[in-house]
Design a protein around this motif. Structure first.
Motif, PDB file in Angstrom:
ATOM      1  N   UNK A 196       3.911   1.480  -1.028  1.00 48.85           N
ATOM      2  CA  UNK A 196       4.528   1.479  -2.370  1.00 48.85           C
ATOM      3  C   UNK A 196       3.590   2.207  -3.364  1.00 48.85           C
ATOM      4  N   UNK A 197       2.314   1.858  -3.317  1.00 52.60           N
ATOM      5  CA  UNK A 197       1.342   2.485  -4.219  1.00 52.60           C
ATOM      6  C   UNK A 197       1.189   3.983  -3.919  1.00 52.60           C
ATOM      7  N   UNK A 198       1.155   4.311  -2.622  1.00 54.65           N
ATOM      8  CA  UNK A 198       0.999   5.731  -2.236  1.00 54.65           C
ATOM      9  C   UNK A 198       2.158   6.550  -2.805  1.00 54.65           C
ATOM     10  N   UNK A 199       3.378   6.009  -2.665  1.00 53.41           N
ATOM     11  CA  UNK A 199       4.565   6.720  -3.166  1.00 53.41           C
ATOM     12  C   UNK A 199       4.440   6.930  -4.685  1.00 53.41           C
ATOM     13  N   UNK A 200       4.088   5.851  -5.399  1.00 50.02           N
ATOM     14  CA  UNK A 200       3.944   5.951  -6.860  1.00 50.02           C
ATOM     15  C   UNK A 200       2.879   6.960  -7.256  1.00 50.02           C
ATOM     16  N   UNK A 201       1.739   6.901  -6.567  1.00 44.39           N
ATOM     17  CA  UNK A 201       0.632   7.803  -6.902  1.00 44.39           C
ATOM     18  C   UNK A 201       1.007   9.257  -6.634  1.00 44.39           C
ATOM     19  N   UNK A 242       4.113  10.521  -6.603  1.00 43.69           N
ATOM     20  CA  UNK A 242       5.148  10.952  -7.547  1.00 43.69           C
ATOM     21  C   UNK A 242       4.562  11.336  -8.907  1.00 43.69           C
ATOM     22  N   UNK A 243       3.398  10.779  -9.206  1.00 41.50           N
ATOM     23  CA  UNK A 243       2.728  11.167 -10.448  1.00 41.50           C
ATOM     24  C   UNK A 243       1.734  12.294 -10.175  1.00 41.50           C
ATOM     25  N   UNK A 244       0.936  12.127  -9.130  1.00 46.71           N
ATOM     26  CA  UNK A 244      -0.182  13.029  -8.872  1.00 46.71           C
ATOM     27  C   UNK A 244       0.227  14.471  -8.643  1.00 46.71           C
ATOM     28  N   UNK A 250       0.840  -1.207   0.000  1.00 43.62           N
ATOM     29  CA  UNK A 250       0.000   0.000   0.000  1.00 43.62           C
ATOM     30  C   UNK A 250       0.876   1.259   0.000  1.00 43.62           C
TER      31      UNK A 250
END
Lengths: 40, 505
Positions: free
Chosen positions: A17-22, A24-26, A15
């Protein structure tokens, strides 16, 4: 078989991991959209 | 069951939003030529590309299929789905960086194939490129149609056709740039639903309860989902599933022009690398793992399975969402996720097809003296025609299992992979060997699938043969060939439309 602690770390870890990815894009995506709207 | 009126409202609301946005985008960024239309002027910043790549690779099956994988394989289901589907990007990213450097004015992968192997081989790859668009986009239409039909009781035909029509309208109107801007909106919708849903499921069910439930699945032969590997991260069955996922996904990435168009549209090679690494490894890769864990594992930990609480495992994700949000909101969130996932994937495919036909087909085959305006007009007409074909195909596939189509697609689209990769990195591979490798791989894969009687083995062997046998043919054929391709030719390539290639290359 894995332990309960492993399952907890695994579920929450993915989770994060997903927050970081989101983020970095968002965040830069919002900045770009504001730039586009503000340009004209 | 949620009111059908709400389902229609969602369809109409998003149609207005996405088509309206494409109208605004096309007014704000007037298209001066083909390059603006199919490559968004090659100046899109990394964050928008990253969002677009991430959501394009989130299929309806990334959510629903990975959730099912979690019910089949326990905690190793989602991660095997994820690693399998990520592998093609480890190949695609360096490949497209090479393409940008070696052939700066290239837009489509078929342009590269034509320069590298010639017109006839390029025509074969063009057919694969169009085939992948039709297959992937149709599958998304089917998935969305099922979701709207199941949750809102909207006729399947309407639920499948309308989203396809929406995507077709905004791609035809605003080209790749319109597709990317719509993708960004859809990225935020998918991301927000995941960011809220995942902790809610874990908190509602509790890690301790999930673990105890999985332990029962792993140790109790009377459990409806009994699987001794449910708590094993190294399950070999799940690993095999991941390997086939990699083969199936290989062609879906390498021959989907949409990914090339976005890579070419990125403002610089550095931005391209950043966009694709963040979009795939950081943002996309956790999505199927989360789906496998919080939907799939949670479901089996509750003692629910096929015929025991749900009719089919495809109901895994909506069941868990209804459990934590209540039937109404949970169902709406589920439909929104599937709707956004399907539309972005379909949009990526259609924008790619639009590029293939605009750049590679019209001026070369139909009208050699065409102006860029005529090329773009043709691209728009083809986009609408492809949208109609996909919409009708999705309607006709009602009730048909897509599993066989998926397996066949893995065999079909894996076969040309080796010829394509060798063409990019090896000067010794001649066109004849490239073509032979494709048809040998295709023949062997289909033969294995048809001849081997064990249904648990035939799809696996078929997919592996289709991927690896062409590699053997390419390696042996190239070693014993005297053919040498001069890669410098690619640097000098001039397309038939004006291109503003990046200055850095």
């Amino acid at each position: 078989m894995v332990s309960e602690a492993f399952v907890g770390t695994y579920f929450w870890g993915v989770y994060v991991w997903f927050v970081v990815g989101a983020l970095l894009i968002g965040i830069p995506a919002i900045a770009e959209i504001i730039k586009v709207i503000g340009n004209k | 069951m949620v009111s059908g009126g709400l389902g229609y409202l969602i369809l109409i609301g998003f149609a207005v939003l996405f088509i309206g946005l494409s109208v605004i985008v096309s007014k704000r960024f007037p298209m001066e030529g083909v390059d603006d239309f199919v490559a968004a002027g090659r100046n899109i910043p990394y964050a928008l590309i990253a969002a677009s790549v991430m959501v394009s690779w989130v299929w309806t099956t990334t959510i629903m299929g990975a959730a099912e994988a979690g019910t089949w394989y326990g905690i190793s289901g989602g991660i095997n789905y994820s690693f399998g589907a990520c592998i093609p990007f480890f190949i695609f990213i360096p490949l497209v960086v090479q393409l940008r450097r070696k052939m700066p004015k290239c837009t489509t992968f078929t342009e590269f194939v034509q320069e590298r192997y010639g017109k006839k081989v390029s025509a074969i790859f063009f057919a694969f490129g169009v085939g992948i668009v039709l297959y992937v986009f149709t599958e998304q239409g089917v998935g969305i149609g099922i979701a709207f039909n199941t949750i809102f009781e909207i006729p399947y035909q309407v639920g499948a056709f309308i989203p396809v029509a929406i995507v077709t309208a905004y791609i035809a109107k605003a080209g790749l740039r319109g597709s990317i801007f719509n993708d960004v909106i859809q990225f935020f919708i998918i991301a927000i639903i995941f960011l809220v849903t995942v902790p809610l499921v874990i908190k509602t069910l509790g890690i301790g309860n999930i673990y105890d439930g999985l332990m029962d699945v792993a140790t109790n032969p009377d459990n409806v989902n009994y699987n001794p590997q449910a708590l094993n991260m190294g399950s070999t069955v799940a690993l095999r599933y991941g390997m086939v996922a990699a083969v199936v996904a290989m062609g879906q990435v390498l021959f989907d022009q949409g990914y090339y168009s976005k890579a070419i549209a990125t403002i610089s090679t550095k931005s391209l690398l950043r966009a694709y690494l963040i979009g795939t490894l950081l943002a996309w890769a956790p999505v199927p793992i989360l789906s496998g864990n919080v939907f799939g594992c949670s479901l089996i930990s509750l003692g629910i399975g096929e015929g025991a609480g749900i009719e089919s495992l495809s109901q895994t994700a909506p069941y868990i969402m209804s459990l934590v949000y209540g039937t109404g909101i949970g169902s709406i969130f589920f439909v929104l996720m599937v709707f956004m996932a399907g539309m972005t994937t379909g949009g990526n495919c259609l924008a790619g097809a639009q590029a293939l036909f605009t750049v590679d087909f019209y001026k070369k085959v139909v009208n050699k003296n065409a102006t860029e305006k005529q090329q773009m007009a043709f691209g728009r007409k083809v986009t609408v025609a492809l949208g109609l074909i996909v919409g009708v195909a999705a309607i006709l596939l009602e009730g048909v299992s897509l599993l066989k189509l998926d397996i066949f697609s893995g065999i079909l689209f894996a076969a040309p992979t080796s010829a394509f990769l060798a063409g990019m990195i090896w000067k010794r591979t001649p066109p004849s060997v490239a073509v032979a490798s494709i048809f040998i791989g295709l023949g062997a894969g289909i033969a294995a699938w048809l001849i081997i009687s064990d249904p648990d083995l035939n799809w696996f062997v078929g997919n592996m043969l289709a991927l690896f046998l062409p590699a053997v043919v390419v390696i042996l054929g190239s070693i014993f060939s005297k053919y040498e391709f001069d890669f410098k030719k690619l640097l000098e390539y001039e397309p038939s439309h004006a291109v503003k290639a990046s200055k850095e290359v």
